[in-house]
Scaffold this motif. Structure first.
Motif: not given
Length: 93
Positions: A46-51, A61-68
């Motif tokens: 579900l990549v909505g933003n990059i980076p 399992t995705a444990r952490f998500v960091r946008i930016g």
């Protein structure tokens, strides 16, 4: 660490494999780079933003998500949290 490049995404700077190679050389990327040519990876995560950066555990399992931008301090904090969780006693149920 695996870098994923979104080749067909209008937001991506890398338009083809040569662009990815140039980027990796310019920035000294020493980790594998996967090419998401058809958008499968960006759809799955579900990549909505990059980076955007994900820390995925051994189970996928995705444990952490960091946008930016992802800094060394961000990675250290995520790893430290995972280490603390791993060291915590498991409660009996």
């Amino acid at each position: 660490v695996i870098g994923v490049t979104l080749l067909r995404d209008g937001r991506a700077f890398n338009r083809d494999v040569d662009d990815v190679r140039q980027f990796a050389t310019l920035y000294g990327v020493g980790y594998p780079m996967a090419l998401d040519a058809d958008g499968t990876v960006s759809q799955e995560y579900l990549v909505g933003n990059i980076p955007v950066s994900y820390m995925v555990d051994a189970n996928g399992t995705a444990r952490f998500v960091r946008i930016g931008e992802l800094t060394t301090a961000n990675v250290r904090a995520m790893v430290e949290t995972l280490k603390q969780e791993a060291a915590a006693p498991v409660s009996a149920q």
